[in-house]
Design an enzyme around this catalytic site. Structure first.
Site, PDB file in Angstrom:
ATOM      1  N   ASP A  23       0.851  -1.190   0.000  1.00 16.17           N
ATOM      2  CA  ASP A  23       0.000   0.000   0.000  1.00 16.17           C
ATOM      3  C   ASP A  23       0.885   1.237   0.000  1.00 16.17           C
ATOM      4  O   ASP A  23       1.833   1.328   0.791  1.00 16.17           O
ATOM      5  CB  ASP A  23      -0.864   0.040   1.262  1.00 16.17           C
ATOM      6  CG  ASP A  23      -1.986  -0.984   1.248  1.00 16.17           C
ATOM      7  OD1 ASP A  23      -2.220  -1.621   0.207  1.00 16.17           O
ATOM      8  OD2 ASP A  23      -2.634  -1.137   2.304  1.00 16.17           O
ATOM      9  N   LYS A  80      -8.014   0.753  -4.974  1.00 17.03           N
ATOM     10  CA  LYS A  80      -9.166   0.196  -4.248  1.00 17.03           C
ATOM     11  C   LYS A  80     -10.468   0.907  -4.619  1.00 17.03           C
ATOM     12  O   LYS A  80     -10.489   2.111  -4.878  1.00 17.03           O
ATOM     13  CB  LYS A  80      -8.951   0.347  -2.729  1.00 17.03           C
ATOM     14  CG  LYS A  80      -7.829  -0.514  -2.150  1.00 17.03           C
ATOM     15  CD  LYS A  80      -7.749  -0.309  -0.637  1.00 17.03           C
ATOM     16  CE  LYS A  80      -6.579  -1.073  -0.027  1.00 17.03           C
ATOM     17  NZ  LYS A  80      -6.810  -2.528  -0.051  1.00 17.03           N
ATOM     18  N   GLY A 213      -2.663  -6.846   8.914  1.00 18.50           N
ATOM     19  CA  GLY A 213      -1.933  -6.975  10.166  1.00 18.50           C
ATOM     20  C   GLY A 213      -0.509  -7.462  10.043  1.00 18.50           C
ATOM     21  O   GLY A 213       0.148  -7.743  11.047  1.00 18.50           O
TER      22      GLY A 213
END
Length: 291
Positions: A23, A80, A213
């Site tokens: 990202d 996205k 995570g």
């Protein structure tokens, strides 16, 4: 010979296997990712940790920002959309992105439907917590899957839960007769042929990455050992003390996940990882969006 768009898109996704997709929110971060060895970047206006902290409605990023990232790197650029927002999909397709992530990290636009991905030429990736979710997304046309995890937490426990659930449910297909396969297909709301193909392959018939995570090289290696094909990571890099070093270390950890000695060297002197969040303290669970 004419090759279907579905085969082309699935083949494109196969090219990311054993890689890391990062990202990024700026061209500078995109260049850090490319220099570190990322196989692609995901352009978004805020990394998931900031979306979680700042709240508000999270939408598709500004096309100008996405274009600036596309101009900054030579590797594929993903972006996205909100779940069910087929017009954001049309805009990103027109923009020329390489892949669209129909993402639970953004605020859902439709509570009952995902985008019909078979009406697009651009490939899609979607999240899944279990086999049923994954098969529904593939039936809709997804060329790639990822675990949902719990994005922006720096806590890998949900990503581990999701890949263990998926693996156990696919393993349970072994030896099923026609009636059991039909019952499973009905429960998952997909054609029996897709369930049968998954049983025969012993895995989803598309590439399946880990996401949510992942904050350290050891996290990335753990997910590879649990059977994923590659890694998505965002907040875990740009919320760490040294993003460039951490990004490079996670890429190398995916390559050397079977070598603990190498992983020990890779993990040295990275500085502090991002601060992790306990699941019980979360006000918003993103992973439950869009089933």
């Amino acid at each position: 010979m004419k090759v279907s768009r579905e085969k082309v898109n699935k083949g494109f996704a196969e090219m990311f296997k054993n890689g890391v997709i990062m990202d990024v929110t700026t061209p500078e971060q995109a260049r850090i990712a490319e220099d570190a060895g990322a196989c692609a970047v995901m352009a978004l206006e805020r990394v998931p940790a900031d979306i979680r902290t700042q709240g508000q409605v999270a939408r598709m990023s500004d096309p100008a920002m996405i274009e600036s990232i596309m101009a900054a790197v030579s590797i594929p650029v993903m972006a996205k959309i909100r779940i069910g927002h087929f017009m954001e999909s049309r805009i990103l397709e027109a923009l020329g992105v390489d892949f669209i992530d129909e993402s639970e990290v953004l605020t859902p636009a439709d509570e009952s439907r995902h985008v019909d991905k078979q009406t697009f030429a651009v490939p899609f990736v979607c999240g899944a917590r279990n086999m049923g979710e994954g098969l529904r997304r593939i039936h809709e046309g997804a060329a790639m899957l990822r675990t949902k995890g719990e994005a922006g937490t720096g806590n890998i426990v949900e990503a581990v839960r999701h890949i263990r659930t998926i693996t156990a449910e696919i393993d349970a297909l072994k030896g099923m007769d026609d009636l059991a396969l039909e019952e499973t297909a009905s429960r998952c709301r997909v054609p029996v042929a897709l369930v049968r193909e998954t049983m025969e392959r012993g895995r989803f018939p598309v590439v399946n990455f880990a996401a949510g995570g992942i904050a350290t090289p050891a996290d990335a290696a753990l997910m590879m050992a649990l059977g994923v094909d590659g890694i998505f990571v965002g907040s875990g890099i740009f919320k760490s003390e040294n993003p460039s070093r951490t990004a490079s270390a996670i890429v190398r950890a995916v390559i050397h996940w079977e070598d603990p000695g190498k992983l020990a060297e890779i993990s040295k002197n990275l500085g502090a990882a991002m601060v992790g969040l306990e699941m019980a303290g979360l006000e918003t669970r993103m992973a439950g969006r869009g089933t």
